[in-house]
Enzyme design. Structure first.
Site, PDB file in Angstrom:
ATOM      1  CG  ASN A 176      -5.969   0.555   0.667  1.00 24.10           C
ATOM      2  OD1 ASN A 176      -5.107   0.158  -0.094  1.00 24.10           O
ATOM      3  ND2 ASN A 176      -5.812   0.549   1.977  1.00 24.10           N
ATOM      4  CG  HIS A 230      -8.151  -7.919   3.690  1.00 17.83           C
ATOM      5  ND1 HIS A 230      -7.235  -6.974   4.091  1.00 17.83           N
ATOM      6  CD2 HIS A 230      -8.672  -8.420   4.842  1.00 17.83           C
ATOM      7  CE1 HIS A 230      -7.200  -6.923   5.412  1.00 17.83           C
ATOM      8  NE2 HIS A 230      -8.066  -7.779   5.891  1.00 17.83           N
ATOM      9  CG  HIS A 269      -1.730  -1.208   1.413  1.00 23.68           C
ATOM     10  ND1 HIS A 269      -3.042  -1.281   1.003  1.00 23.68           N
ATOM     11  CD2 HIS A 269      -1.441  -2.414   1.959  1.00 23.68           C
ATOM     12  CE1 HIS A 269      -3.521  -2.492   1.290  1.00 23.68           C
ATOM     13  NE2 HIS A 269      -2.567  -3.196   1.861  1.00 23.68           N
ATOM     14  CG  PHE A 270       3.968   1.739  -2.382  1.00 22.83           C
ATOM     15  CD1 PHE A 270       4.267   1.157  -1.152  1.00 22.83           C
ATOM     16  CD2 PHE A 270       4.716   1.335  -3.486  1.00 22.83           C
ATOM     17  CE1 PHE A 270       5.275   0.202  -1.021  1.00 22.83           C
ATOM     18  CE2 PHE A 270       5.736   0.385  -3.367  1.00 22.83           C
ATOM     19  CZ  PHE A 270       6.006  -0.175  -2.135  1.00 22.83           C
ATOM     20  NE  ARG A 271      -0.660   3.855   3.593  1.00 21.56           N
ATOM     21  CZ  ARG A 271      -1.495   2.895   3.967  1.00 21.56           C
ATOM     22  NH1 ARG A 271      -2.539   2.570   3.220  1.00 21.56           N
ATOM     23  NH2 ARG A 271      -1.312   2.253   5.108  1.00 21.56           N
ATOM     24  CG  HIS A 314      -2.939 -10.025   4.244  1.00 25.79           C
ATOM     25  ND1 HIS A 314      -4.239 -10.463   4.216  1.00 25.79           N
ATOM     26  CD2 HIS A 314      -2.982  -8.684   4.067  1.00 25.79           C
ATOM     27  CE1 HIS A 314      -5.013  -9.421   4.033  1.00 25.79           C
ATOM     28  NE2 HIS A 314      -4.297  -8.339   3.933  1.00 25.79           N
ATOM     29  CG  ASP A 352      -0.756  -5.862   4.190  1.00 28.66           C
ATOM     30  OD1 ASP A 352      -1.150  -5.079   3.318  1.00 28.66           O
ATOM     31  OD2 ASP A 352      -1.399  -6.094   5.229  1.00 28.66           O
ATOM     32  CG  HIS A 392      -0.969   3.751   9.087  1.00 25.03           C
ATOM     33  ND1 HIS A 392      -1.989   4.285   8.330  1.00 25.03           N
ATOM     34  CD2 HIS A 392      -1.140   2.406   9.041  1.00 25.03           C
ATOM     35  CE1 HIS A 392      -2.750   3.305   7.862  1.00 25.03           C
ATOM     36  NE2 HIS A 392      -2.249   2.150   8.271  1.00 25.03           N
TER      37      HIS A 392
HETATM   38  O1  DOR Z   1      -3.323  -3.484   8.286  1.00 24.25           O
HETATM   39  C1  DOR Z   1      -3.657  -3.197   7.159  1.00 24.25           C
HETATM   40  N1  DOR Z   1      -3.497  -1.959   6.678  1.00 24.25           N
HETATM   41  N2  DOR Z   1      -4.229  -4.131   6.374  1.00 24.25           N
HETATM   42  C2  DOR Z   1      -4.759  -3.813   5.168  1.00 24.25           C
HETATM   43  O2  DOR Z   1      -5.187  -4.690   4.481  1.00 24.25           O
HETATM   44  C3  DOR Z   1      -4.812  -2.415   4.725  1.00 24.25           C
HETATM   45  C4  DOR Z   1      -3.688  -1.689   5.292  1.00 24.25           C
HETATM   46  C5  DOR Z   1      -3.693  -0.214   5.044  1.00 24.25           C
HETATM   47  O3  DOR Z   1      -3.934   0.187   3.899  1.00 24.25           O
HETATM   48  O4  DOR Z   1      -3.407   0.546   5.965  1.00 24.25           O
END
Ligand code: DOR
Length: 442
Positions: free
Chosen positions: A101, A183, A69-71, A237, A308, A312
């Site tokens: 996402n 997921h 997840h590279f935001r 995962h 994964d 944050h």
């Molecule tokens: O812990 C998680 N964070 N699991 C996920 O599948 C999404 C991810 C996120 O995008 O922060």
């Protein structure tokens, strides 16, 4: 115009496609491996080739991380494609598959094109982007291109990306043929258990709220749909012993599964040490689950490894549970974590390379990746298996600036990472001029 990049990697311990080892040389021209031999004669070397003395180093196919997840776009305060790909380069990750996402969500061709354009401008390694399923975007799921597949969040909540309704799930599994990655956590059970445990602020409760059954119910459901429609399914995962045992009993040939290093190496004891930094979805489990997942990986029940990577900021993670976000970074540490396990006898280095590169390329049908052989892409990593170094916060390149593995003493750190025949990482330094390419999925 700059000259065609050529490399002459000398005296490396090379992992061959048959899993055997050879000390020797590799020559690359442009983006391709052109020669692999015990010794390449000087007259065969392209005169402009850069020579890399790899004595004492081990040459592996570059890591392909199939879940990150590279935001970018929308959440760049946590990470962006430039910082994430620098972290990849340091970690020996030469290709990644990224999740939808982001903001906006990657649920249309336009959003996918936008990500591809951003990556072409700033990504130091190769990239592919999943298309996210919503209950409404079935036509987009069929036509989106290029993409490794469709991502369904069955329980974890990211606005419209949640698909939990049976009719909507059936419609997605029934239509088309492309890979569906799930997921697998059950939304109904999560909601019930959130009520039962409401008011508890100890992050360890996270593993009890989203417990093993929560994952098992959803995995069973995805498996049943995949069997009903004979649809290519990938379980992201996988975190519990129960799911691993289920797949051991009943795994159709068209189903694959992955596990993260953190679900192999961390468990609920981590909450005591690192608090909400250990919070992720699906949550960390018991030591028993670590053991069963390891065995499933060794036995081929689980096919490969993903991080994964879900960064944050420390500020966000410092919020009190349950307001703290779930997720932890991983691309920078995954290869040394797994190679350290290999050096300690838990598995072999060749198995690690298979789980982190070869098997991923095969499952996602990515051509010319995952092996060191003439004709394959020159995506390579030279690692040092003789030295141990700790994971240090101040050395991390991920924008979030922390790791759940800080202080772990690891071997197998990359010394050189090569993407498309160009050195993108060398002894602590990143070459920010290198750009990856969009991955192809056959
Ligand atoms: O812990 C998680 N964070 N699991 C996920 O599948 C999404 C991810 C996120 O995008 O922060």
């Amino acid at each position: 115009m700059s000259a065609t990049p050529c490399l002459w990697i000398r005296n490396a311990r090379i992992l061959l496609p048959n899993g055997e080892w050879m000390v020797g040389d590799v020559q690359t021209r442009a983006r391709t491996i052109i020669q692999v031999a015990p010794e390449i004669a000087a007259e065969e070397i392209i005169p402009t080739a850069r020579e890399i003395d790899a004595s004492g180093l081990t040459l592996l196919p570059g890591v392909i991380d199939p879940q990150v997840h590279f935001r970018e776009p929308g959440l760049e305060h946590k990470e962006d494609l430039f910082t994430a790909s620098k972290a990849c380069a340091r970690g020996g990750v030469t290709s990644f598959l990224e999740m939808p996402n982001t903001h906006p969500l990657t649920i249309t061709q336009a959003a996918l094109d936008d990500k591809l354009q951003r990556a072409a401008q700033k990504c130091l390694v190769n990239y592919g982007f999943f298309i996210g399923a919503t209950p409404e975007n079935l036509p987009d799921l069929h036509t989106a291109n290029p993409t490794p597949g469709i991502k369904i969040f069955m329980g974890s909540m990211h606005g419209p990306l949640l698909v939990d309704d049976q009719e909507a799930l059936e419609a997605i599994f029934a239509a088309g043929e492309r890979l569906i990655a799930v997921h697998a956590e059950d939304k109904t059970r999560i909601e019930e258990r959130r009520k039962i445990f409401s008011g508890i602020t100890d992050p360890a409760i996270h593993s009890q709220i989203q417990d093993n059954q929560t994952a098992l119910i959803a995995t069973k459901r995805a498996l049943a749909l995949s069997k009903k429609y004979q649809r290519r399914l990938h379980i992201l995962h996988m975190s519990t012993g129960e799911e691993a045992e289920l797949l051991r009993q009943d795994k159709p040939s068209w189903v694959t599964a992955e596990v993260t290093p953190q679900h192999l190496l961390l468990n609920v004891s981590a909450y005591e040490k690192i608090g909400t930094l250990a919070q992720m979805n699906p949550p960390l489990r018991a030591p028993r689950d670590n053991e069963i997942l390891w065995q499933a990986l060794l036995d081929g029940v689980i096919d490969f490894i993903a991080t994964d990577h879900a960064p944050h900021t420390l500020e966000e993670k410092a919020k009190e549970y349950p307001n703290s976000p779930s997720g932890m970074p991983g691309v920078e540490t995954s290869l040394p974590l797994m190679l350290t396990q290999a050096m300690q006898g838990r598995c072999t280095v060749a198995q690690v390379a298979n789980w982190m590169s070869t098997a991923v390329a095969k499952a996602y049908k990515i051509p010319k990746k995952g092996a060191i052989a003439p004709g394959f892409d020159a995506d390579l990593v030279l690692v040092d298996l003789n030295t141990y170094r700790p994971v240090l916060r101040e050395e991390l390149l991920t924008k979030c600036g922390w790791s759940p593995f800080e202080g772990w003493n690891l071997t197998g750190w990359p010394v050189f990472t090569i993407v498309g025949g160009k050195v993108v990482y060398e002894k602590g330094k990143i070459n920010t001029e290198v750009r990856g390419e969009a991955l192809i999925f056959n």
